[in-house]
Design an enzyme around this catalytic site. Structure first.
Site, mmCIF file in Angstrom:
data_model
loop_
_atom_site.group_PDB
_atom_site.id
_atom_site.type_symbol
_atom_site.label_atom_id
_atom_site.label_comp_id
_atom_site.label_asym_id
_atom_site.label_seq_id
_atom_site.Cartn_x
_atom_site.Cartn_y
_atom_site.Cartn_z
ATOM 1 N N GLU A 243 0.820 -1.224 0.000
ATOM 2 C CA GLU A 243 0.000 0.000 0.000
ATOM 3 C C GLU A 243 0.849 1.267 0.000
ATOM 4 O O GLU A 243 0.416 2.312 -0.499
ATOM 5 C CB GLU A 243 -0.957 0.005 1.193
ATOM 6 N N PHE B 57 -11.230 -7.153 14.415
ATOM 7 C CA PHE B 57 -10.137 -7.603 13.548
ATOM 8 C C PHE B 57 -9.816 -6.503 12.522
ATOM 9 O O PHE B 57 -10.704 -5.984 11.860
ATOM 10 C CB PHE B 57 -10.547 -8.897 12.829
ATOM 11 N N GLN B 58 -8.564 -6.160 12.450
ATOM 12 C CA GLN B 58 -8.058 -5.128 11.531
ATOM 13 C C GLN B 58 -8.706 -3.763 11.759
ATOM 14 O O GLN B 58 -8.902 -2.997 10.820
ATOM 15 C CB GLN B 58 -8.208 -5.569 10.078
ATOM 16 N N LYS C 278 -17.361 -0.762 6.482
ATOM 17 C CA LYS C 278 -17.811 -1.768 5.508
ATOM 18 C C LYS C 278 -19.335 -1.750 5.350
ATOM 19 O O LYS C 278 -19.859 -1.868 4.237
ATOM 20 C CB LYS C 278 -17.338 -3.151 5.971
ATOM 21 N N MET D 113 24.256 7.815 1.475
ATOM 22 C CA MET D 113 24.223 9.112 2.149
ATOM 23 C C MET D 113 24.499 8.962 3.647
ATOM 24 O O MET D 113 25.183 9.798 4.252
ATOM 25 C CB MET D 113 22.864 9.796 1.913
HETATM 26 C C1 LIG Z 1 12.326 5.359 4.573
HETATM 27 C C2 LIG Z 1 13.643 5.933 4.929
HETATM 28 N N1 LIG Z 1 14.460 5.286 5.793
HETATM 29 C C3 LIG Z 1 15.666 5.810 6.115
HETATM 30 C C4 LIG Z 1 16.079 6.982 5.576
HETATM 31 C C5 LIG Z 1 17.441 7.575 5.946
HETATM 32 N N2 LIG Z 1 18.303 7.637 4.767
HETATM 33 C C6 LIG Z 1 18.480 8.750 4.030
HETATM 34 S S1 LIG Z 1 19.466 8.540 2.723
HETATM 35 C C7 LIG Z 1 19.749 6.934 3.138
HETATM 36 C C8 LIG Z 1 20.654 6.073 2.312
HETATM 37 C C9 LIG Z 1 20.112 5.804 0.960
HETATM 38 O O1 LIG Z 1 20.861 4.775 0.380
HETATM 39 P P1 LIG Z 1 20.661 4.351 -1.111
HETATM 40 O O2 LIG Z 1 19.214 4.164 -1.393
HETATM 41 O O3 LIG Z 1 21.532 3.207 -1.415
HETATM 42 O O4 LIG Z 1 21.097 5.648 -1.927
HETATM 43 P P2 LIG Z 1 22.528 6.374 -1.972
HETATM 44 O O5 LIG Z 1 22.573 7.354 -0.851
HETATM 45 O O6 LIG Z 1 23.581 5.313 -1.840
HETATM 46 O O7 LIG Z 1 22.534 7.047 -3.296
HETATM 47 C C10 LIG Z 1 19.052 6.588 4.292
HETATM 48 C C11 LIG Z 1 19.100 5.260 4.946
HETATM 49 C C12 LIG Z 1 15.180 7.631 4.698
HETATM 50 N N3 LIG Z 1 15.456 8.825 4.149
HETATM 51 N N4 LIG Z 1 14.002 7.080 4.369
#
Ligand SMILES: Cc1ncc(C[n+]2csc(CCOP(=O)(O)OP(=O)(O)O)c2C)c(N)n1
Length: 558
Positions: free
Chosen positions: A52, A114-115, A164, A470
C-alpha cells in the site's frame, strides 16, 4: 436525477463524476464491497500494487505530474497504516492525494475488531483533512469535499475512511447539483497594492537580489511569470530541490540548488545578497543551514500560498499570502526593468571549478549526462532519496517544467519506483526514469511486478554503491568512519529483472553507459539499468548539518 446505489457504487460514481480515471490500491476484508463495485467498472482503472505504501506514492506521483488529485485505496488496519508514509510524503510536498480506506463496520467500531485501526487518528497529522463516514447520506459529499480540499490553497493529502456496512448500504445517488455543504475556501485575498508596490521597490533598489523558487511555482504554473520577472529585472534564480525544473536549468540567470548540497558560489551568493524573494518555497533547514547565519545581509520577501509558512523559519520583511502566479502577475505590472549586471558578474566571480572527483570512472556526471543525451531531455526523472538524489539535482539538465519529481520534505526512501508508475500513467507519451540507490530500490522493487502486470513502462536506474550511501557519507564525515549497518547487499539486479520478465543491463564502466541507457530507453515496456558506481563516492559540496552556508566542505574532513 437520483437512483439507488450501494455506498461502494456511490464512491465509484463520485470518483468518475470528479474525473478520476485511475487509482492505485490493494484489497482486503473491510474494503471488499468497494472492490466488488470496481469489478468490470468501465470508467475506473485500478492498478494493483504490491504494497500500500506504493499505492500512496504512485497516487502522489500521478498528482504531481498532472496537477490533479491522485487516488489510492487500502483496506482497514494494516492496509491503511501502510499508506501513512506515502501520505506524509504528499503532505510535506503539497501533493493532492485522496486515500480511500475501508473500515470495520459501524457496530464493531471501538471494539478492537479484527483489523480495526483508528486511521483518522493515525493520519491526522499527515493529512490536510480526514473523515470517517458514519452516514451513507454524507458519503458522496464527503468524497467531493475531500477532493476539493486536497486541491485548494496549498494542495495536500486527504483521507476518507468508509466502514464496511456503509459501503454495503443503499442510498440515493445524487450527482452534485447543489453546492458543496462547506463553503469552498476562496483562497487568499489578492495582495493589496501597497504591499506589491513595496516588493517592486525593494527589487528596484536592491544591489544584490536573488529569486529563490520552490514547488509552489510549479503547482501554480508560474513558469512564464518567474522567467519574465527574472529577465526583466536581471535577477539570478535559485531553485530549491523541489523547485528544480520550475526554471530552465541552462538559462543564463539560473544558478542552481541552494543549501546543504548547493554549489559553493550559490550559497556564497545567498550570504552576500541584500534581497531574497522566496516564491512558493518554505526556507526549510536543508536550504538555510543555521538560520542564525542565513543570508545575514538580506531582506526577505516571502510569497507563498500557505500563510503558516510565512515567517515560520526565517524573519521576513514582507510576506504575501497568495498563489505564485497571481501575485507575480500583479508584480510584473509594476516592476521596473534593470539588468543587475555587476551583481551577476560578482556571482560569476565566486564560481570556481570543482575538482572532478570521479575522473575517468563511472561517475554520476557521466551517467546523468548520458541519460540527458539518450532521452534528448524529453523525459521525467523521478529520483529516490540519498546521494543519487543530490547528484540528479546538481547535474541533470532539466529544461522543461515539472520534469523533476522527488520526495523533498519527507525524504522517503522507496518513493521513486512507485511514484514513477504514477507519473508514467499521467504522462503516457514520455519516457519516465526512476533513479534509485541500491537501498531505496530494494524498498519497493516488488513494484516491478505491478509494472509488468499493468504494462506500465517505467525505466529503472539503480545506482549501486554497495552502501546506504548518504548515511555512510555522514558516518565517514561525522562518526569516525564507523560504517554501522550501512554496507548493503544487493541481489543480482539483472537476474532479478529477468525474473520479472524485464530486460536488464549492468554497467560497470563509463564506456558502457550510453549504450545501456539507450537500449533501455528504447525497449518496449519497463527496463532496468544497474550502474555500479564507486563505493565511497561522496556528494560535494556539503554544509555540515546545522552549519552555516558560508562554511562548505569540499572534501571529506580529516
Ligand atoms: C524510509 C527511509 N528510511 C531511512 C532513511 C534515511 N536515509 C536517508 S538517505 C539513506 C541512504 C540511501 O541509500 P541508497 O538508497 O543506497 O542511496 P545512496 O545514498 O547510496 O545514493 C538513508 C538510509 C530515509 N530517508 N528514508
Amino acid at each position: 436525477m437520483s437512483e439507488l446505489l450501494t455506498g461502494a457504487q456511490i464512491i465509484c460514481r463520485t470518483l468518475v463524476d470528479a474525473g478520476v480515471e485511475v487509482m492505485f490500491g490493494y484489497p482486503g476484508g473491510a474494503i471488499m464491497p468497494f472492490y466488488d463495485a470496481l469489478h468490470g467498472h468501465a470508467g475506473l482503472r485500478h492498478i494493483l500494487v504490491r504494497h500500500e505504501q506504493a499505492a500512496a506514492h504512485a497516487a502522489d506521483g500521478y498528482a504531481r505530474a498532472r496537477n490533479r488529485v491522485g487516488v489510492c485505496v487500502a483496506t482497514s488496519g494494516p492496509g491503511a497504516t501502510n499508506l501513512v508514509t506515502g501520505l506524509a510524503t504528499a503532505h510535506m510536498d503539497g501533493s493532492p492525494v485522496l486515500a480511500i480506506t475501508g473500515q470495520v463496520g459501524r457496530p464493531m467500531l471501538g471494539r478492537d475488531a479484527f483489523q480495526e485501526t483508528d486511521v483518522v487518528g493515525v493520519t491526522l497529522p499527515v493529512t490536510k483533512h480526514n473523515v470517517l463516514v458514519r452516514d451513507i447520506e454524507d458519503l458522496a459529499d464527503d468524497v467531493r469535499e475531500a477532493m476539493a480540499i486536497a486541491m485548494e490553497g496549498r494542495p495536500g493529502p486527504v483521507l476518507v475512511d468508509v466502514p464496511k456496512d456503509v459501503q454495503n448500504q443503499k442510498a440515493e445517488y445524487r450527482s452534485r447539483t447543489e453546492p458543496l455543504r462547506r463553503q469552498r475556501d476562496p483562497g487568499p485575498d489578492a495582495p493589496d497594492d501597497a504591499t506589491v508596490r513595496e516588493v517592486a521597490r525593494l527589487i528596484a533598489e536592491a544591489k544584490r537580489p536573488l529569486l529563490m523558487i520552490g514547488r509552489g511555482v510549479i503547482m501554480s504554473g508560474a513558469y512564464a511569470e518567474v522567467r519574465e520577472l527574472a529577465e526583466r529585472t536581471g535577477t539570478p534564480v535559485i531553485t530549491t530541490l523541489l523547485g528544480i525544473s520550475a526554471f530552465p536549468q541552462a538559462h543564463d540567470l539560473h544558478l542552481g540548488m541552494p543549501g546543504m548540497h548547493g554549489e559553493v558560489h550559490i550559497n556564497k551568493a545567498i550570504q552576500a545578497a541584500d534581497l531574497i524573494v522566496g516564491i512558493g518555497m518554505r526556507f526549510d533547514d536543508r536550504v538555510t543551514g543555521n538560520t542564525a547565519t542565513f543570508a545575514p545581509r538580506a531582506k526577505i520577501v516571502h510569497i507563498d500560498v500557505n500563510p503558516a509558512a510565512i515567517g515560520l523559519n526565517v524573519p521576513v520583511a514582507v510576506g504575501i499570502v497568495g498563489d505564485a502566479r497571481r501575485v507575480l502577475e500583479r508584480l510584473l505590472s509594476i516592476v521596473t526593468a534593470r539588468d543587475c549586471l555587476p551583481w551577476r558578474e560578482e556571482i560569476q566571480g565566486l564560481k570556481h571549478d570543482r575538482e572532478e572527483l570521479f575522473a575517468g570512472g563511472l561517475s554520476p556526471e557521466v551517467i546523468l549526462s548520458a541519460l540527458a543525451d539518450v532521452t534528448g531531455g524529453r523525459c521525467t526523472v523521478v529520483s529516490d532519496v540519498g546521494q543519487h538524489q543530490m547528484w540528479v539535482a546538481q547535474r541533470y539538465p532539466f529544461q522543461r517544467p515539472n520534469t523533476h519529481i522527488t520526495s523533498g520534505g519527507l525524504g522517503a526512501m522507496g518513493f521513486a519506483v512507485p511514484a514513477a508508475m504514477g507519473v508514467r500513467l499521467a504522462r503516457p507519451d514520455e519516457p519516465v526514469w526512476a533513479i534509485s540507490g541500491d537501498g531505496g530500490f530494494q524498498m519497493n522493487m516488488a513494484e516491478m511486478a505491478t509494472m509488468v502486470q499493468e504494462g506500465i513502462e517505467v525505466k529503472l536506474a539503480v545506482f549501486n554503491n554497495g552502501y546506504l550511501g548518504m548515511v555512510r557519507q555522514w558516518q565517514q564525515f561525522f562518526h569516525g568512519g564507523r560504517y554501522s549497518n550501512t554496507p548493503i547487499l544487493s541481489p543480482d539486479y539483472v537476474k532479478l529483472a529477468d525474473a520479472y520478465g524485464i530486460p536488464g543491463w549492468r554497467v560497470t564502466k563509463a564506456g558502457q553507459v550510453t549504450d545501456a541507457l539507450r537500449q533501455a530507453n528504447a525497449a518496449p515496456g519497463p527496463a532496468l539499468v544497474e550502474l555500479v558506481i564507486e563505493q565511497e563516492a561522496n556528494v560535494f559540496p556539503m554544509i555540515v548539518p546545522g552549519g552555516s552556508l558560508s562554511e562548505p566542505l569540499e572534501a571529506a574532513p580529516v
